[in-house]
Design an enzyme around this catalytic site. Structure first.
Site, PDB file in Angstrom:
ATOM      1  N   GLU A 249      42.870  37.697  44.058  1.00  0.00           N
ATOM      2  CA  GLU A 249      41.873  37.906  44.963  1.00  0.00           C
ATOM      3  C   GLU A 249      40.646  37.230  44.039  1.00  0.00           C
ATOM      4  O   GLU A 249      40.771  37.342  42.525  1.00  0.00           O
ATOM      5  CB  GLU A 249      41.887  38.984  43.644  1.00  0.00           C
ATOM      6  CG  GLU A 249      42.853  40.709  43.360  1.00  0.00           C
ATOM      7  CD  GLU A 249      42.249  40.905  45.439  1.00  0.00           C
ATOM      8  OE1 GLU A 249      41.234  40.595  45.715  1.00  0.00           O
ATOM      9  OE2 GLU A 249      42.815  41.656  45.821  1.00  0.00           O
ATOM     10  N   CYS A 285      32.876  40.034  41.081  1.00  0.00           N
ATOM     11  CA  CYS A 285      33.401  38.939  41.957  1.00  0.00           C
ATOM     12  C   CYS A 285      32.412  39.863  43.394  1.00  0.00           C
ATOM     13  O   CYS A 285      31.989  38.624  44.474  1.00  0.00           O
ATOM     14  CB  CYS A 285      34.684  38.672  42.260  1.00  0.00           C
ATOM     15  SG  CYS A 285      35.637  40.744  42.644  1.00  0.00           S
TER      16      CYS A 285
HETATM   17  P1  NAD Z   1      39.033  31.572  35.960  1.00  0.00           P
HETATM   18  O1  NAD Z   1      39.775  30.639  37.595  1.00  0.00           O
HETATM   19  O2  NAD Z   1      38.820  30.306  35.308  1.00  0.00           O
HETATM   20  O3  NAD Z   1      40.007  32.239  34.999  1.00  0.00           O
HETATM   21  C1  NAD Z   1      41.211  33.318  35.713  1.00  0.00           C
HETATM   22  C2  NAD Z   1      42.779  33.260  34.197  1.00  0.00           C
HETATM   23  O4  NAD Z   1      43.613  32.188  35.032  1.00  0.00           O
HETATM   24  C3  NAD Z   1      42.306  33.463  32.973  1.00  0.00           C
HETATM   25  O5  NAD Z   1      43.383  34.215  32.307  1.00  0.00           O
HETATM   26  C4  NAD Z   1      42.297  31.812  33.146  1.00  0.00           C
HETATM   27  O6  NAD Z   1      42.831  31.374  31.262  1.00  0.00           O
HETATM   28  C5  NAD Z   1      43.689  31.605  33.697  1.00  0.00           C
HETATM   29  N1  NAD Z   1      43.740  29.928  34.143  1.00  0.00           N
HETATM   30  C6  NAD Z   1      43.284  28.819  34.415  1.00  0.00           C
HETATM   31  N2  NAD Z   1      43.838  27.947  35.119  1.00  0.00           N
HETATM   32  C7  NAD Z   1      45.089  28.580  34.941  1.00  0.00           C
HETATM   33  C8  NAD Z   1      45.833  27.770  35.266  1.00  0.00           C
HETATM   34  N3  NAD Z   1      45.558  26.422  36.003  1.00  0.00           N
HETATM   35  N4  NAD Z   1      46.932  28.022  36.287  1.00  0.00           N
HETATM   36  C9  NAD Z   1      47.042  29.448  35.669  1.00  0.00           C
HETATM   37  N5  NAD Z   1      45.822  30.375  34.883  1.00  0.00           N
HETATM   38  C10 NAD Z   1      44.996  29.792  35.090  1.00  0.00           C
HETATM   39  O7  NAD Z   1      37.870  32.863  36.571  1.00  0.00           O
HETATM   40  P2  NAD Z   1      37.390  33.465  35.402  1.00  0.00           P
HETATM   41  O8  NAD Z   1      36.210  32.663  35.094  1.00  0.00           O
HETATM   42  O9  NAD Z   1      37.656  33.899  33.985  1.00  0.00           O
HETATM   43  O10 NAD Z   1      36.509  34.714  36.063  1.00  0.00           O
HETATM   44  C11 NAD Z   1      35.655  34.782  37.094  1.00  0.00           C
HETATM   45  C12 NAD Z   1      35.671  34.013  38.498  1.00  0.00           C
HETATM   46  O11 NAD Z   1      36.926  35.393  38.996  1.00  0.00           O
HETATM   47  C13 NAD Z   1      35.174  34.985  39.438  1.00  0.00           C
HETATM   48  O12 NAD Z   1      35.095  33.726  40.766  1.00  0.00           O
HETATM   49  C14 NAD Z   1      35.423  35.767  40.213  1.00  0.00           C
HETATM   50  O13 NAD Z   1      34.421  35.821  42.082  1.00  0.00           O
HETATM   51  C15 NAD Z   1      36.742  35.963  40.219  1.00  0.00           C
HETATM   52  N6  NAD Z   1      37.341  37.572  40.175  1.00  0.00           N
HETATM   53  C16 NAD Z   1      37.278  37.711  41.762  1.00  0.00           C
HETATM   54  C17 NAD Z   1      37.933  39.433  41.577  1.00  0.00           C
HETATM   55  C18 NAD Z   1      38.351  39.834  43.005  1.00  0.00           C
HETATM   56  O14 NAD Z   1      38.247  41.096  42.895  1.00  0.00           O
HETATM   57  N7  NAD Z   1      38.805  38.864  44.093  1.00  0.00           N
HETATM   58  C19 NAD Z   1      37.873  40.120  40.518  1.00  0.00           C
HETATM   59  C20 NAD Z   1      36.691  39.629  39.140  1.00  0.00           C
HETATM   60  C21 NAD Z   1      37.054  38.710  39.121  1.00  0.00           C
END
Ligand code: NAD
Length: 493
Positions: A249, A285
């Protein structure tokens, strides 16, 4: 205001696991205040958690579904009892107003209840009897160990959206929350994990390093990830060696299309649109992140939109009951959004501040941003093409419906979208938009319904959460075939 910071532990195999290192989580509205500490788990601890989930799977997958549902319902009740404590903690570490945290908790509980109500029916095996006396069982088997990785913007609902269906379907899980909002969700996970056998639900903390182990370890069978599209690309690569199942997502840049028959004097609709742009300071999001307005009504729309925004937007302390928009979650996000605004301004766009700041004494020290609307940007400016994930929105005119549809679809993303106007006209336009969800005369969480599947197309994601599909995404179809008529005419005797 300040209280003693809380300290969170990892949960491995049903036990709280004391870690050597912790990272502080600040209060975004008062950054000098540390709300609590989350562990910085190591690769070894992450492997221990995965091993625990792997070992627990053998028994858990065979447990009766009625037992799983009963345990989940107990957890739901305990979450309800603890809601005031959890939502207060969430607002403190996140920066969003208390009503917003309560809303997140409400959606989480509604989904968990839907999952419990439907699990037995949706996950049951089907049996097809053949005319010749043979039969086929269509079994829905648990997948195995699920690594769940969640973001900071809706830490509780985006964790429970994964935990409920995964555990009800007989999987085990290791979940890693974001370091930017790790505390309240950890309280929720403690409550849920306590209702299940050791190892069924584990929790580790950390950032990318822990995430890499969770997405590459051969004992992990499925990844359930919510976060940014760029992070998902790393995850897909990490998971490739062992061909893991995935639900992703991801980010969105959701268009709101305002048709020529939208009534700009409809104050309620205008309020809904403003909320669709600025709830949770735009850090959702599925928030409407670019507004396209038919040029025939553009001027009157802008006037009424600004009027409505000025009425609803009141920025300030998340614990001030008059506040509708709290702090942005972190400094990096403030800088990212401000850079997009400055870039648009530098290219000649007009930036208009919306609403009022109620708690001006804390505005400068906290990560606050007064919401803005950006007029006169180019269709290709980053403020329009990128996911801002903050309290700003560009408004641009379009020539006719065809033009609006092309603008909406001209994006790498396709999470949600919305069309505003006379219902049948709006539905006609909606059917041509590439998105997982398109809402009519509403947008963002106001149009979210946990009974129906949610997810993105294009680079906004893979798979669906919520709805019956959200339950089915945690099982494998296993065909057990017992045919009686075995001769196939084309195979020589
Ligand atoms: P992010 O991708 O920076 O981090 C998300 C998670 O991934 C965190 O727990 C982080 O620690 C982890 N992470 C980071 N690097 C990683 C790696 N290499 N391998 C595995 N895990 C890793 O996102 P964010 O800044 O926390 O959230 C914002 C983003 O999330 C926005 O783009 C938003 O649109 C998206 N989002 C999508 C939905 C949806 O349902 N489509 C819902 C909420 C947020």
């Amino acid at each position: 205001m300040s209280e003693q910071p809380i300290v969170i532990d990892a949960i491995i195999n049903g036990q709280k696991h004391k870690s050597e290192a912790h990272s502080p989580r600040e209060n975004p509205a008062h950054p000098e205040e540390i709300v609590g500490y989350a562990p910085l788990n190591t690769k070894e601890e992450t492997i221990q958690a995965i091993d625990a989930a792997h070992d627990a799977f053998t028994n858990w997958r065979q447990s009766p579904i009625t037992d799983r549902v009963e345990r989940m319902r107990k957890a739901i009740q305990k979450m309800k009892d603890a809601t005031p404590e959890i939502t207060t903690l969430l607002s403190k570490e996140h920066g969003k107003p208390l009503y917003d945290s309560e809303g997140e908790m409400g959606v989480s509980l509604a989904w968990m209840e839907f999952a419990c109500d439907n699990a037995e029916e949706v996950l049951k095996n089907e049996v097809e009897k053949h005319e010749d006396g043979g039969k086929t069982i269509i079994a829905k088997d648990a997948i195995g160990v699920v690594s769940a990785i969640t973001p900071w913007n809706y830490p509780i609902s985006l964790s429970t959206i994964k935990i409920a269906p995964a555990l009800l379907a007989g999987n085990t899980m290791v979940l890693k929350p974001s370091p930017l909002a790790p505390l309240a969700v950890s309280k929720v996970l403690e409550i849920i994990a306590n209702e299940f056998p050791p190892g069924v639900l584990n929790m580790v903390h950390g950032d990318a390093d822990v995430g890499v182990e969770l997405t590459s370890n051969p004992k992990v069978d499925k990844i359930a990830f919510t976060g940014g599209t760029e992070t998902a690309k790393h995850i897909m690569k990490a998971a490739a060696d062992t061909i893991k199942h995935m639900t992703l997502e991801l980010g969105g840049n959701d268009a709101a299309i305002i048709l020529d028959d939208f009534n700009v004097n409809d104050e309620e609709a205008m309020r809904r649109l403003v909320i669709s742009n600025f709830l949770t300071a735009g850090q959702i999001c599925m928030i409407a992140k670019r507004i396209y307005v038919d040029k025939k009504i553009y001027d009157s729309f802008i006037e009424k939109y600004i009027e409505a925004a000025n009425k609803w937007i009141r920025v300030g302390d998340p614990f001030n009951n008059d506040v509708t928009i709290g702090a942005v979650n972190n400094k990096k996000q403030v800088e990212f959004v401000q850079n997009l605004i400055d870039d648009a301004k530098g290219k000649g766009a007009e930036v208009i501040k919306l609403g009022e700041v109620l708690d001006s004494s804390i505005y400068d020290e906290g990560y606050f941003m007064q919401p803005t609307v950006v007029l006169g940007a180019d269709y290709k400016d980053p403020i329009v093409t990128e996911e801002q994930f903050g309290p700003t929105v560009p408004i641009l005119p379009f020539d006719d419906d065809e033009h609006a549809i092309n603008l909406a679809n001209d994006s790498i993303y396709g999470l949600t979208s919305s069309v505003w106007g006379e219902e049948e006209h709006a539905i006609k336009v909606a059917q041509r938009i590439q998105a997982g969800t398109t809402m009519i005369n509403t947008a963002a969480v106001q149009g979210l319904d946990v009974r129906f599947p949610f997810g993105g197309v294009k680079q906004s994601g893979v798979g669906r959460e919520y709805g019956k599909e959200g339950l089915l995404s945690y099982v494998e179809t296993h065909i057990i075939n017992s045919p009686k008529e075995l001769d196939l005419a084309y195979i020589p005797k």
